[in-house]
Design a protein around this motif. Structure first.
Motif, PDB file in Angstrom:
ATOM      1  N   PRO A  21      29.218 -56.517  10.032  1.00 15.35           N
ATOM      2  CA  PRO A  21      28.832 -56.609   8.623  1.00 15.35           C
ATOM      3  C   PRO A  21      28.237 -55.298   8.116  1.00 15.35           C
ATOM      4  CG  PRO A  21      27.236 -57.766   9.998  1.00 15.35           C
ATOM      5  CD  PRO A  21      28.320 -57.284  10.909  1.00 15.35           C
ATOM      6  N   THR A  22      27.830 -54.421   9.033  1.00 17.55           N
ATOM      7  CA  THR A  22      27.128 -53.213   8.604  1.00 17.55           C
ATOM      8  C   THR A  22      27.906 -51.928   8.820  1.00 17.55           C
ATOM      9  OG1 THR A  22      26.057 -53.153  10.749  1.00 17.55           O
ATOM     10  CG2 THR A  22      24.807 -54.187   8.959  1.00 17.55           C
ATOM     11  N   MET A  23      28.953 -51.989   9.593  1.00 17.74           N
ATOM     12  CA  MET A  23      29.702 -50.752   9.855  1.00 17.74           C
ATOM     13  C   MET A  23      31.189 -50.932   9.580  1.00 17.74           C
ATOM     14  SD  MET A  23      29.960 -48.499  13.352  1.00 17.74           S
ATOM     15  CE  MET A  23      28.515 -47.492  13.154  1.00 17.74           C
ATOM     16  N   THR A  24      31.735 -50.056   8.725  1.00 13.90           N
ATOM     17  CA  THR A  24      33.171 -50.130   8.445  1.00 13.90           C
ATOM     18  C   THR A  24      33.929 -49.273   9.462  1.00 13.90           C
ATOM     19  OG1 THR A  24      33.134 -48.188   7.030  1.00 13.90           O
ATOM     20  CG2 THR A  24      32.720 -50.306   5.964  1.00 13.90           C
ATOM     21  N   ALA A  25      35.239 -49.462   9.474  1.00 18.39           N
ATOM     22  CA  ALA A  25      36.080 -48.672  10.377  1.00 18.39           C
ATOM     23  C   ALA A  25      35.939 -47.191  10.043  1.00 18.39           C
ATOM     24  CB  ALA A  25      37.531 -49.123  10.254  1.00 18.39           C
ATOM     25  N   GLY A  26      35.818 -46.884   8.744  1.00 19.86           N
ATOM     26  CA  GLY A  26      35.688 -45.485   8.305  1.00 19.86           C
ATOM     27  C   GLY A  26      34.410 -44.853   8.825  1.00 19.86           C
ATOM     28  N   GLU A  27      33.305 -45.598   8.711  1.00 24.21           N
ATOM     29  CA  GLU A  27      32.012 -45.066   9.196  1.00 24.21           C
ATOM     30  C   GLU A  27      32.048 -44.859  10.710  1.00 24.21           C
ATOM     31  OE1 GLU A  27      29.346 -47.288   5.766  1.00 24.21           O
ATOM     32  OE2 GLU A  27      29.522 -48.153   7.770  1.00 24.21           O
ATOM     33  N   LEU A  28      32.664 -45.829  11.387  1.00 23.69           N
ATOM     34  CA  LEU A  28      32.790 -45.729  12.837  1.00 23.69           C
ATOM     35  C   LEU A  28      33.539 -44.438  13.195  1.00 23.69           C
ATOM     36  CD1 LEU A  28      32.670 -47.064  15.737  1.00 23.69           C
ATOM     37  CD2 LEU A  28      34.942 -47.958  15.228  1.00 23.69           C
ATOM     38  N   ALA A  29      34.621 -44.187  12.449  1.00 27.52           N
ATOM     39  CA  ALA A  29      35.433 -43.003  12.722  1.00 27.52           C
ATOM     40  C   ALA A  29      34.615 -41.733  12.520  1.00 27.52           C
ATOM     41  CB  ALA A  29      36.657 -43.001  11.819  1.00 27.52           C
ATOM     42  N   LEU A  30      33.875 -41.669  11.412  1.00 22.47           N
ATOM     43  CA  LEU A  30      33.055 -40.480  11.115  1.00 22.47           C
ATOM     44  C   LEU A  30      32.103 -40.176  12.257  1.00 22.47           C
ATOM     45  CD1 LEU A  30      32.041 -40.593   7.342  1.00 22.47           C
ATOM     46  CD2 LEU A  30      33.352 -38.837   8.573  1.00 22.47           C
ATOM     47  N   ARG A  31      31.415 -41.217  12.715  1.00 17.98           N
ATOM     48  CA  ARG A  31      30.435 -41.005  13.780  1.00 17.98           C
ATOM     49  C   ARG A  31      31.122 -40.674  15.106  1.00 17.98           C
ATOM     50  NH1 ARG A  31      25.647 -45.231  13.974  1.00 17.98           N
ATOM     51  NH2 ARG A  31      25.021 -43.729  15.562  1.00 17.98           N
ATOM     52  N   ALA A  32      32.289 -41.281  15.324  1.00 13.11           N
ATOM     53  CA  ALA A  32      33.019 -41.013  16.570  1.00 13.11           C
ATOM     54  C   ALA A  32      33.522 -39.571  16.600  1.00 13.11           C
ATOM     55  CB  ALA A  32      34.180 -41.987  16.726  1.00 13.11           C
ATOM     56  N   TYR A  33      33.996 -39.076  15.428  1.00 17.72           N
ATOM     57  CA  TYR A  33      34.475 -37.684  15.371  1.00 17.72           C
ATOM     58  C   TYR A  33      33.368 -36.738  15.822  1.00 17.72           C
ATOM     59  CZ  TYR A  33      38.772 -38.828  12.799  1.00 17.72           C
ATOM     60  OH  TYR A  33      39.991 -39.318  12.436  1.00 17.72           O
ATOM     61  N   GLU A  34      32.137 -36.994  15.352  1.00 18.87           N
ATOM     62  CA  GLU A  34      31.003 -36.129  15.691  1.00 18.87           C
ATOM     63  C   GLU A  34      30.774 -36.063  17.198  1.00 18.87           C
ATOM     64  OE1 GLU A  34      27.630 -37.536  13.512  1.00 18.87           O
ATOM     65  OE2 GLU A  34      28.665 -37.274  11.587  1.00 18.87           O
ATOM     66  N   ALA A  35      31.041 -37.189  17.869  1.00 11.98           N
ATOM     67  CA  ALA A  35      30.773 -37.256  19.302  1.00 11.98           C
ATOM     68  C   ALA A  35      32.006 -36.975  20.155  1.00 11.98           C
ATOM     69  CB  ALA A  35      30.223 -38.638  19.642  1.00 11.98           C
ATOM     70  N   SER A  36      33.132 -36.666  19.492  1.00 10.96           N
ATOM     71  CA  SER A  36      34.414 -36.724  20.209  1.00 10.96           C
ATOM     72  C   SER A  36      34.615 -35.659  21.281  1.00 10.96           C
ATOM     73  CB  SER A  36      35.571 -36.664  19.215  1.00 10.96           C
ATOM     74  OG  SER A  36      35.564 -35.414  18.566  1.00 10.96           O
ATOM     75  N   GLU A  37      34.147 -34.463  21.068  1.00 13.30           N
ATOM     76  CA  GLU A  37      34.303 -33.358  22.023  1.00 13.30           C
ATOM     77  C   GLU A  37      35.736 -33.239  22.555  1.00 13.30           C
ATOM     78  OE1 GLU A  37      31.401 -33.397  25.141  1.00 13.30           O
ATOM     79  OE2 GLU A  37      29.740 -33.681  23.745  1.00 13.30           O
ATOM     80  N   GLY A  38      36.654 -33.113  21.645  1.00 10.60           N
ATOM     81  CA  GLY A  38      38.038 -32.849  22.051  1.00 10.60           C
ATOM     82  C   GLY A  38      38.867 -34.080  22.354  1.00 10.60           C
ATOM     83  N   VAL A  39      38.261 -35.252  22.378  1.00 11.71           N
ATOM     84  CA  VAL A  39      39.049 -36.474  22.579  1.00 11.71           C
ATOM     85  C   VAL A  39      39.752 -36.794  21.258  1.00 11.71           C
ATOM     86  CG1 VAL A  39      38.947 -38.942  23.054  1.00 11.71           C
ATOM     87  CG2 VAL A  39      37.541 -37.363  24.374  1.00 11.71           C
ATOM     88  N   LEU A  40      41.039 -37.101  21.364  1.00  6.75           N
ATOM     89  CA  LEU A  40      41.830 -37.390  20.166  1.00  6.75           C
ATOM     90  C   LEU A  40      41.421 -38.742  19.572  1.00  6.75           C
ATOM     91  CD1 LEU A  40      44.355 -36.628  18.410  1.00  6.75           C
ATOM     92  CD2 LEU A  40      45.715 -37.893  20.078  1.00  6.75           C
ATOM     93  N   ILE A  41      41.100 -38.715  18.292  1.00  6.97           N
ATOM     94  CA  ILE A  41      40.693 -39.965  17.636  1.00  6.97           C
ATOM     95  C   ILE A  41      41.634 -40.261  16.482  1.00  6.97           C
ATOM     96  CG2 ILE A  41      38.904 -41.055  16.220  1.00  6.97           C
ATOM     97  CD1 ILE A  41      36.855 -39.650  17.873  1.00  6.97           C
ATOM     98  N   LYS A  42      42.116 -41.490  16.437  1.00  3.54           N
ATOM     99  CA  LYS A  42      42.965 -41.898  15.320  1.00  3.54           C
ATOM    100  C   LYS A  42      42.339 -43.103  14.654  1.00  3.54           C
ATOM    101  CE  LYS A  42      47.806 -42.713  14.173  1.00  3.54           C
ATOM    102  NZ  LYS A  42      47.728 -43.909  13.322  1.00  3.54           N
ATOM    103  N   GLU A  43      42.131 -42.997  13.353  1.00  5.43           N
ATOM    104  CA  GLU A  43      41.499 -44.084  12.614  1.00  5.43           C
ATOM    105  C   GLU A  43      42.552 -45.151  12.291  1.00  5.43           C
ATOM    106  OE1 GLU A  43      39.304 -42.467   9.328  1.00  5.43           O
ATOM    107  OE2 GLU A  43      39.017 -44.475   8.494  1.00  5.43           O
ATOM    108  N   THR A  44      42.177 -46.401  12.400  1.00  4.17           N
ATOM    109  CA  THR A  44      43.107 -47.486  12.048  1.00  4.17           C
ATOM    110  C   THR A  44      42.370 -48.474  11.143  1.00  4.17           C
ATOM    111  OG1 THR A  44      42.468 -48.970  13.819  1.00  4.17           O
ATOM    112  CG2 THR A  44      44.114 -47.316  14.374  1.00  4.17           C
ATOM    113  N   CYS A  45      43.090 -49.493  10.716  1.00  8.25           N
ATOM    114  CA  CYS A  45      42.470 -50.458   9.800  1.00  8.25           C
ATOM    115  C   CYS A  45      41.390 -51.281  10.500  1.00  8.25           C
ATOM    116  CB  CYS A  45      43.528 -51.363   9.198  1.00  8.25           C
ATOM    117  SG  CYS A  45      44.530 -52.179  10.437  1.00  8.25           S
ATOM    118  N   PHE A  46      41.485 -51.421  11.810  1.00 14.04           N
ATOM    119  CA  PHE A  46      40.525 -52.265  12.520  1.00 14.04           C
ATOM    120  C   PHE A  46      39.484 -51.450  13.279  1.00 14.04           C
ATOM    121  CE2 PHE A  46      44.411 -51.716  15.035  1.00 14.04           C
ATOM    122  CZ  PHE A  46      43.906 -51.017  16.108  1.00 14.04           C
ATOM    123  N   GLY A  47      39.620 -50.122  13.301  1.00 15.42           N
ATOM    124  CA  GLY A  47      38.678 -49.293  14.057  1.00 15.42           C
ATOM    125  C   GLY A  47      39.321 -47.986  14.439  1.00 15.42           C
TER     126      GLY A  47
END
Lengths: 157, 150, 412
Positions: A21-47
């Protein structure tokens, strides 16, 4: 017969689902990008889908889980992200696995509830009074009374 | 860390809980990933080639449909590798890799034949059942060798 | 370039049998694309409930839901390919019922097939080609009269047939065993032209069909190169004088058998089988050889015998031959053995193919084997109906090709 040369050899891909209820897929992606350190991240509708070396992915997943532990769920994926063989656009529709996810999405809130409750109880699980295995179907009430109350309150607010 | 076969093998919930509580989930994705990352004959979408149903003869006889044997070529080795299993018994809407009832029956039988800890439960349908479900899974997983909290 | 024909795939198991790529390849080679009707989980639950067939396998539930989405018009398609694993009873029930349901509730052409890990794109090609033809060439298939001077050549696995037609009449025929594909075609064409008293220059359009259709099509400069399912359907209803309404066409070929549910001359559902050679014309050829008679004499011989006197179930051509040899050694009459062989082939086709289409009268038997009266009789007994064998039925593919080819005459 055509030869097949795989991409992404040696990597792992994981789905990260957020049902919060408090975190959208978009917000999750933003925070994950910050922590990614070269890991490929792809945003989707569910996460997200994350792809990389197994250790790096494991480390990132651990980090991502801390964002919202009881609302983030992770599972392995056989394909790398965006693979045309599994792409909805190419298949003309969802691959069968997606419908399986749909089935489990319906249940996720109860799992969240379980994780919250276990967190509250602490590290050592209490001996459950009832047997650990949930009772057989058919005996349950149609709607859980607490859930009904929650629904009424949501409607009223 | 124990290798825990999850049933349905495509389950998000089981895959998540097993990893969350410090073990390795063995599911369909691992078998598919192995095929997707191995060079060979091009056979989209899953890189399962006609050789797989033949490999599946190890688990099911030739008169068993090819789709069962092809699936068993994925699951057979994972079941052999498994040290424990968690089974959701009302997983009637798991498609694709778990979409064949005959294969699913054979997987369940093969798991139950192994001398290893198995937890069988149903999907929760209420908050209380959700709590019981997660508690049962955690209790089961912490009882496994080298188990522990993540 | 024309739009790709869209074929909806309703299936259980091809990915896990390792043959999904074969399906893609077969579709691509006839400029079609295979797709999976998009539905949600709730659609699956609703559809299975409404359909009323309570199956266990989730992928079969998915098939039902996708089939229903097509019938309800929620998803557009030009044709339907239904495929499930060979030897799966649960899937066979779904395949059959779904095929019937779509056939009865929509105008979509349907082909159903049960595959093994050995199924190849080549095996699927004719079926896919028929599906795309029905979608792409409805106008051509609507043709009910032959015009001008045209020729049809059917290069089959056992025999090559040629027919010359002029103003809606067959004026020349040619027939040769298929040895060297092009030479056999040239020979049959020469026979047909000679009988018609015409030359190649008189021919205004050519159609080819059968296994060798591409090769001889190129060799003869054909205007129409077409698989035998649509061509034979068209030829059968044309020759039988039953171009409108429902009909069933059975063609027991040298290598495989076709059973086609036809509506207004266009295939609605069809199967093309041939997993076991015991159910083929080839088995009857072998029987004739063993009995020391010409294949043309086998039918009359069978009519004099009683099939029930000889146990024979030629599911496999080798075992069938074994039964035949045993029966003769045990003193059975040649007449009874001939009748038993005919009954056995008819029974195999009945069990393996005819269960996959809806039998609607008239039942029209075509192809070389339709001349074996013992076989036609046995089939009639099994289906409890009078089988129609039209004139020139052995030239069916060539006639259908010549008829359709007249749509390609310049100025037409």
């Amino acid at each position: 017969m055509a030869d097949y040369t795989p991409d992404y050899v040696g990597t792992v891909t994981k789905y990260v689902f957020v049902e919060s209820p408090t975190m959208t897929a978009g917000e999750l992606a933003l925070r994950a990008y910050e922590a990614s350190e070269g890991v490929l991240i792809k945003e989707t509708c569910f996460g997200l889908q994350v792809t990389g070396e197994p250790e790096a992915v494991e480390k990132l997943i651990e980090e991502i889980r801390t964002f919202d532990p009881v609302h983030i769920f992770v599972k392995d994926r056989g394909f790398p992200p965006g693979d045309p063989r599994r792409c909805r656009a190419n298949l003309g529709g969802a691959r069968p696995g997606y419908l399986g996810h749909e089935r489990e999405f319906r249940v996720l809130r109860y799992i969240t509830r379980g994780l919250e409750e276990l967190d509250r109880r602490g590290e050592e699980p209490e001996e459950p009074e009832k047997p650990a295995v949930p009772p057989a179907r058919g005996k349950r009430p149609l709607l859980d009374i607490k859930r009904l109350q929650e629904l009424i309150e949501t409607e009223e607010s | 860390m124990a290798k825990v076969f999850i049933y349905p093998a495509t389950s998000l919930i089981l895959s998540d809980l097993v990893a969350r509580f410090g073990h390795k989930p063995l599911g369909a994705a691992l078998g598919i990933r192995e095929r997707i990352q191995t060079a060979g004959v091009d056979s989209p979408p899953l890189q399962i080639t006609p050789e797989d149903p033949k490999r599946g003869l190890k688990y099911a006889a030739v008169e068993v449909p090819s789709g069962v044997r092809g699936r068993m070529a994925i699951y057979g080795p994972l079941i052999e590798e498994a040290e424990a299993a968690i089974i959701v018994t009302d997983a009637d809407l798991a498609f694709g890799c778990m979409g064949c009832a005959r294969t699913d029956e054979l997987i369940l039988f093969s798991l139950r034949q192994k001398d290893m800890p198995i937890l069988e439960l149903k999907y929760p349908t209420t908050d209380e059942e959700g709590i019981e479900f997660v508690a049962a899974v955690r209790k089961f997983l912490t009882s496994l060798p080298k188990g522990g909290e993540s | 370039m024309s739009r790709k024909v869209r074929i909806a795939q309703l299936s259980c198991g091809p990915e896990y049998s390792g043959i999904q790529k074969e399906i893609y390849d077969a579709a691509e080679s006839v400029d079609a694309e295979v797709f999976f009707p998009d539905i949600a989980l709730a659609d699956v639950e609703r559809a299975v409930d409404a359909f009323g067939l309570d199956v266990r396998s989730a992928d079969l539930k998915l098939m039902i839901a996708r089939g229903k989405a097509l019938v309800d018009g929620k998803v557009d398609a030009d044709g339907v390919f239904i495929g499930t694993c060979f030897r799966c009873a649960e899937a066979a029930i779904v395949r059959n019922e779904l095929r019937r349901y779509i056939h009865e509730h929509s105008r979509l052409p349907v082909v159903s097939y049960s595959f093994t890990e050995r199924t190849t794109a080549g095996t699927l090609l004719t079926r896919m080609e028929a599906l795309t033809t029905i979608a792409r060439r409805r106008a051509l298939l609507a043709r009910e009269e032959q015009t001008g001077i045209t020729m049809g050549v059917d290069s089959g696995s056992s025999t090559t047939k040629a027919v010359v037609m002029k103003e809606n009449k067959i004026v020349g025929t040619g027939w040769l065993p298929t040895t060297e594909v092009i030479a056999s075609a040239d020979g049959a064409v020469a026979q047909a032209l000679e009988m018609a008293g015409l030359t190649r220059d008189d021919i205004q359009a050519i159609g080819t069909t059968g296994y060798g259709r591409f090769l001889i099509g190129k060799h003869l400069g054909a205007d129409l190169v077409q698989e035998e399912l649509t061509v034979n359907s068209k030829g059968a209803v044309y020759l039988a004088g039953h171009q409108r309404g429902a009909a069933t066409v059975i063609d027991i070929g040298g290598m495989d058998n076709k059973a086609i549910s036809v509506i207004d001359g266009i295939p609605g559902t069809f199967t093309m089988g041939g997993i076991c050679a015991g159910a083929s014309g080839r088995f009857l050829e072998m029987t004739a050889k063993r009995l020391g008679v010409d294949i043309t004499e086998l039918g009359p011989l069978a009519m004099k015998g009683m099939g029930a006197n000889v146990p024979m179930n030629s599911y496999c051509i080798v075992f069938g031959t074994q039964s035949l040899v045993n029966a003769l050694a045990a003193g059975s009459s040649r007449e009874d053995v001939a009748a038993a062989a005919c009954h056995s082939v008819a029974e195999q086709v009945f069990e393996q193919q005819l269960q996959e289409v809806d039998i609607k009268e008239p039942v029209i038997m075509v192809g070389g084997t339709s001349l074996i009266e013992g076989l036609v009789y046995a089939m009639g007994r099994l289906l409890q109906t009078e089988i129609v064998v039209p004139p020139y039925s052995q030239y069916i593919g060539a006639v259908g090709s010549a008829l359709l080819a007249s749509g390609f005459i310049k100025g037409e």
